[in-house]
Design a protein around this motif. Structure first.
Motif, short mmCIF file in Angstrom:
data_model
loop_
_atom_site.label_atom_id
_atom_site.label_comp_id
_atom_site.label_asym_id
_atom_site.label_seq_id
_atom_site.Cartn_x
_atom_site.Cartn_y
_atom_site.Cartn_z
N SER A 82 0.83 -1.21 0.06
CA SER A 82 -0.07 -0.06 -0.05
C SER A 82 0.90 1.22 0.04
O SER A 82 0.64 2.27 -0.69
CB SER A 82 -1.13 -0.06 1.23
OG SER A 82 -1.82 -0.85 1.03
N HIS A 124 2.78 1.42 -3.45
CA HIS A 124 2.03 2.03 -4.61
C HIS A 124 0.75 2.99 -4.08
O HIS A 124 -0.45 2.62 -4.21
CB HIS A 124 1.40 0.85 -5.23
CG HIS A 124 2.52 -0.16 -5.55
ND1 HIS A 124 3.09 -0.15 -6.75
CD2 HIS A 124 2.71 -1.37 -5.08
CE1 HIS A 124 3.99 -1.14 -6.99
NE2 HIS A 124 3.85 -1.98 -5.85
N ARG A 125 1.36 3.90 -3.35
CA ARG A 125 0.32 4.92 -2.85
C ARG A 125 -0.60 5.47 -3.78
O ARG A 125 -0.14 5.79 -4.79
CB ARG A 125 1.17 6.00 -2.06
CG ARG A 125 0.19 6.93 -1.18
CD ARG A 125 1.33 7.73 -0.49
NE ARG A 125 0.15 8.62 0.41
CZ ARG A 125 0.62 10.00 1.05
NH1 ARG A 125 1.82 10.21 0.77
NH2 ARG A 125 -0.19 10.57 1.45
N GLY A 126 -1.75 5.36 -3.40
CA GLY A 126 -3.00 5.91 -4.46
C GLY A 126 -3.36 4.93 -5.24
O GLY A 126 -4.22 5.14 -6.24
N SER A 127 -2.65 3.84 -5.48
CA SER A 127 -3.00 2.90 -6.59
C SER A 127 -4.35 2.00 -5.99
O SER A 127 -4.80 2.13 -4.94
CB SER A 127 -1.90 1.66 -6.89
OG SER A 127 -1.69 0.87 -5.86
N PHE A 128 -4.70 1.38 -6.90
CA PHE A 128 -5.80 0.23 -6.76
C PHE A 128 -5.50 -0.50 -5.47
O PHE A 128 -6.26 -0.90 -4.46
CB PHE A 128 -6.07 -0.54 -7.99
CG PHE A 128 -7.29 -1.62 -7.39
CD1 PHE A 128 -8.33 -1.04 -7.34
CD2 PHE A 128 -6.80 -2.91 -7.26
CE1 PHE A 128 -9.45 -2.19 -7.00
CE2 PHE A 128 -7.94 -3.75 -7.03
CZ PHE A 128 -9.20 -3.36 -7.10
N ILE A 129 -4.28 -1.18 -5.29
CA ILE A 129 -3.97 -2.00 -4.28
C ILE A 129 -4.10 -1.23 -2.92
O ILE A 129 -4.56 -1.76 -2.08
CB ILE A 129 -2.66 -2.65 -4.42
CG1 ILE A 129 -2.63 -3.48 -5.84
CG2 ILE A 129 -2.08 -3.26 -3.01
CD1 ILE A 129 -1.17 -4.10 -5.95
N ASP A 130 -3.49 0.17 -2.97
CA ASP A 130 -3.47 0.71 -1.58
C ASP A 130 -4.85 0.92 -1.42
O ASP A 130 -5.33 0.87 -0.11
CB ASP A 130 -2.95 2.11 -2.12
CG ASP A 130 -2.91 3.14 -0.79
OD1 ASP A 130 -2.63 2.56 0.27
OD2 ASP A 130 -2.69 4.24 -1.17
N HIS A 131 -6.05 1.66 -2.15
CA HIS A 131 -7.27 1.71 -1.83
C HIS A 131 -8.06 0.30 -1.44
O HIS A 131 -8.59 0.52 -0.49
CB HIS A 131 -8.10 2.29 -3.11
CG HIS A 131 -7.48 3.69 -3.41
ND1 HIS A 131 -7.44 4.71 -2.57
CD2 HIS A 131 -7.14 4.37 -4.65
CE1 HIS A 131 -7.34 5.88 -3.10
NE2 HIS A 131 -6.94 5.60 -4.41
#
Lengths: 325, 527
Positions: A110, A113-120
């Motif tokens: 998370s 890859h801040r802000g990515s789909f995984i993070d969300h």
């Protein structure tokens, strides 16, 4: 410091136990007992003495490891707790392992890859785990995996007819069944622990991943990360080696706290799953006005918390040279 | 490939079903809230589940037929004689019986068991000590005449069934003297050991008790009577009715003992499950504290009796679990009054309140324990009272909390349940219609005392009834007593309990008796 905290814990639990408008003598002798029986029981329980005297008698006994006798089980409270604790411990250990093994990578991903789909997605999972009542999830889990799909067995630590076959050595069913080489029982115990451990693990994962994410974000902003990257250190090594390595120390506290919470916070989960551990014991004691057991369990839980905190402080000092001064 | 996949699926389903099905053939597995068990010593047991445990694991001197309560027959005692003056009872002990330990059962064990209850003086001791036994006189009043004969002398010539019914209660369980004494500590008659131990001779014997967790009983293969069918009975403590239902539907338990109305309704359509019910002795009532200025007024008490929608409640949320009943003796007892003169009649209640000078109503509190169905009843009553201008404030609390307040006479209205202790009518007359001393320091504190109801006259009537030896006449006396009580007492008696259980279709012969300690496992079979 520890002594003062412990004394405060004792005093407060004792006072709460005495303030609640419940008559412990009644739970001992029943509703229909005669006045003499009632008085005799009251004196036997020492409840005719002034409250400060009761407290010091209690304190003296606790310091000698005597938590009194449980009304519910007619056995010494300490013995009861020793008997039920391994079930809770077993559950908490497995849940914590799940939480660490899944939570830390999730937190790292998370952050990276801040802000990515995984993070969300990770944050939604974390938020749900943090805000949904765990007993509710437990009931849903039982409905889906036990009632409808028939993939997992129902409540309890083991199927009822397997009870009392394995001799308790550690008190932990998984280990005891291995020691006894009762593979059928081991398999049964594993299938029983999956659902409650997964739920508690999810709860622990939510907390650990959230904390990992914020620790990582802080580390990734640091200059040494930039330096490392400039020097051409491979990216995986920067993240998993340098950054996560520097998160390890605060993460120890997080994992320790989460473990402590699981030991004490699984009260409702244990009730839903009829899991015969400390949480269920505490619930039953409360419902039966069994004050000695309630006080005893509270003290044990408090002591565990103190212990876990001390231990994580100690690790902190061992691992971080700055904390030694 | 497709066929292989289907085959694989079938195998998985098959394995899953084998793995999680179902209870073993010679076991009875029951879901039951058993956290009320705090002791296994019959001289101390005074809780519902504990009494059921003792009924299945210990023998008594005598028993009664669960389908015809007035038929009393021998247990450990083969026969008995009562002296002319009605004071002396001689019991002849059956020969050739043994305890589960292998020790023979003799007069010594009977004398020991009864004296033990008196000497230990625990909760249920009054069931025996009300006949005048004390630790001082018990050597003379309860004694062995020879190895198989016991003589018991009581203090007054009570109706014989009164004493005999008391002997059928848990306190009358016969204990293995030799075994209990081998565990004796400081002259405690083996009490400390027996709180978690077993020294009986019943059709089932204790295998293991894990408090608030499970209770395991094994068949007593040396039982002197008809042996139990199933090898083992496992009772698992499950407090959640929804969980019990789930386990029952999945076949992980054979019987669910604590179901709520909606669970029962849900199970009615399940072909694998059957519902069995039986009226029990429990009575639901309101206790009106006579220390309260409003409740003291006879018209107010009458008015409240007309402000309850008995039928409405029994037909809706209590359906199948309770029947309307308005007298202190439950149906099934000698002399039980079945007339139900009260029904919801707001106009009549208003008239009565006007007579009392309270036409504008008043405000009053009711202590209500928070386990169903009591809160639902309380809400219905609150709505009914409001129709006549009475504002009822419900004070919720858990059982121990409300009870503590009730016992201290600090309530206005208390909504509660009363279960009889033995099958004789005196058990409820003693508590609802007797109050020998209404002072705060009284020694004897029956329900009439708890509601501060001072009734010297009625106490005398109740005392006379228990001495009447002519059963027919005695029943008449109780009927008269209940009719008066129904009208004037500060008790609004509303319902009689029905116990409802759900069992798997392959279960047969589980006996639900009329009282909480007459549910028997012995004849249960699994088809």
């Amino acid at each position: 410091m520890v002594a003062i905290t412990f004394f405060g814990l004792l005093l407060i639990t004792f006072l709460i136990g005495r303030i609640v408008p419940i008559d412990p003598v009644l739970s001992m002798v029943g509703d229909k007992a005669s006045a003499e029986t009632y008085e005799a029981a009251k004196i036997a329980m020492g409840l005719h003495l002034p409250i400060w005297q009761q407290f010091f008698i209690y304190l003296g006994k606790v310091l000698q490891g005597d938590l009194g006798v449980s009304i519910l089980t007619s056995r010494p409270v300490l013995e009861d707790i020793i008997r039920v604790f391994p079930a809770t411990f077993e559950l908490a250990i497995i849940a914590t392992i799940l939480g660490v093994v899944l939570g830390i990578p999730l937190g790292v991903f998370s952050a990276v890859h801040r802000g990515s789909f995984i993070d969300h997605a990770g944050r939604v999972v974390g938020l749900l785990g943090y805000s949904l009542p765990i007993f509710w999830l437990g009931l849903i889990g039982l409905m889906v995996f036990y009632a409808h799909l028939d993939w997992l067995p129902g409540p309890g630590r083991i199927d009822v007819f397997y009870e009392d076959i394995v001799d308790p050595v550690t008190g932990m069913m998984l280990i005891d069944s291995i020691i006894a080489r009762e593979w059928e029982i081991f398999r049964n115990a594993v299938s029983h622990i999956i659902l409650p451990a997964a739920l508690l693990g999810y709860f622990s994962l939510a907390y650990i991943s959230r904390m990992t994410r914020s620790f990582m974000l802080e580390q990734l902003r640091q200059e040494y990360i930039l330096t490392a990257r400039v020097k051409g250190v491979p990216e995986w090594k920067v993240i998993w080696g340098h950054a996560l390595g520097n998160c390890a120390i605060p993460l120890i506290t997080v994992v320790a706290l989460s473990f402590g919470t699981l030991l004490e916070g699984s009260v409702l989960t244990e009730t839903v799953f009829a899991w015969p551990g400390l949480g269920l014991y505490l619930t039953n004691s409360l419902l039966n006005a069994d004050m000695n057991s309630v006080l005893g369990s509270t003290i044990v839980v408090g002591t565990i918390f103190l212990g876990v905190n001390l231990f994580s402080d100690f690790l902190y000092k061992v691992m971080d040279p700055r904390a030694r001064n | 490939m497709k066929r292989l996949l289907i085959l694989a699926c079938l195998v998985v389903i098959g394995v899953a079903q084998v793995a999680y099905a179902k209870t073993p053939k010679d076991y009875l597995v029951m879901g039951f809230a058993i956290d009320d068990i705090i002791t296994l010593d019959p001289a101390e047991i005074f809780e519902f589940s504990g009494a059921e445990y003792a009924a299945n694991t210990y023998d008594r001197l005598i028993n009664y037929d669960v389908d015809n309560v007035s038929d009393i027959y021998g247990g450990i005692a083969e026969s008995w004689d009562i002296s002319e003056d009605g004071l002396s009872y001689t019991f002849n002990i059956r020969k050739g019986m043994t305890f589960a330990s292998g020790n023979p059962i003799s007069a010594d064990d009977v004398v020991f068991s009864l004296q033990r209850v008196v000497a230990l003086n625990k909760g249920p001791a009054f069931i025996l000590t009300q006949f005048g036994f004390t630790p001082e006189n018990m050597a003379d009043t309860i004694k062995k005449l020879d190895d198989y004969t016991v003589q018991v002398v009581i203090d007054q010539p009570y109706a014989p069934t009164f004493f005999l019914y008391c002997l059928t209660s848990t306190a009358g369980s016969i204990i293995d003297k030799k075994l209990a004494l081998s565990h004796e500590k400081d002259g405690d008659y083996g009490h400390a050991w027996l709180r978690t131990g077993y020294a009986g001779s019943g059709p089932y014997i204790l295998k293991k008790w894990k408090p608030a967790e499970s209770l395991t009983l094994d068949r007593n293969d040396g039982y002197w009577g008809e042996k139990a069918n199933l090898k083992r009975v496992m009772i698992r403590h499950i407090s959640e009715p929804a969980t019990q239902r789930l386990l029952l539907e999945k076949g992980d338990i054979d019987i669910a003992r604590n179901l709520e109305r909606n669970d029962i309704e849900g199970l009615e359509t399940n072909p694998d499950v059957k519902i069995v019910s039986r009226p029990k002795g429990g009575i639901y009532y309101l206790g009106l504290n006579q220390k309260n200025e409003y409740l003291q007024i006879p018209e107010v008490r009458q008015a409240l009796k007309y402000l309850i929608d008995y039928k409405g409640m029994a037909d809706t949320f209590l359906k199948g679990r309770m029947t309307v009943h308005q007298a202190f003796l439950p149906n099934g007892f000698l002399g039980a009054l079945t007339e139900t003169p009260f029904s919801l009649d707001v106009e009549k209640a208003k008239e009565l309140l006007k007579k009392a000078g309270l036409e504008n109503g008043f405000t009053i509190t009711m202590d209500t324990r928070n386990t169903e169905p009591v809160p639902s009843m309380a809400l219905a009553i609150q709505a009914n009272f409001a129709q006549a201008g009475i504002k009822l404030e419900i004070i919720p609390g858990d059982g121990k909390q409300t009870l503590t307040k009730y016992r201290a006479r600090n309530h206005d209205i208390y909504i509660g349940k009363w279960g009889p202790d033995y099958m004789d009518p005196h058990t409820n007359a003693d508590t609802f219609a007797r109050n020998p001393d209404n002072s705060d320091e009284a020694n004897f504190k029956p329900l009439a005392w708890r509601n501060a109801w001072d009734i010297p006259e009625m106490t005398k009537v109740a005392d006379a009834a228990v001495l009447e030896k002519d059963t027919k006449k005695r029943a008449e006396m109780y009927l008269d007593l209940q009719r008066e009580h129904q009208q004037v007492s500060p008790f609004v008696i509303m319902f009689q309990d029905i116990e409802v259980i759900a069992e798997r279709n392959n279960i047969d012969g589980f006996i639900l008796g009329p009282s909480f300690d007459s549910n028997f496992y012995q004849h249960t079979v699994k088809k």
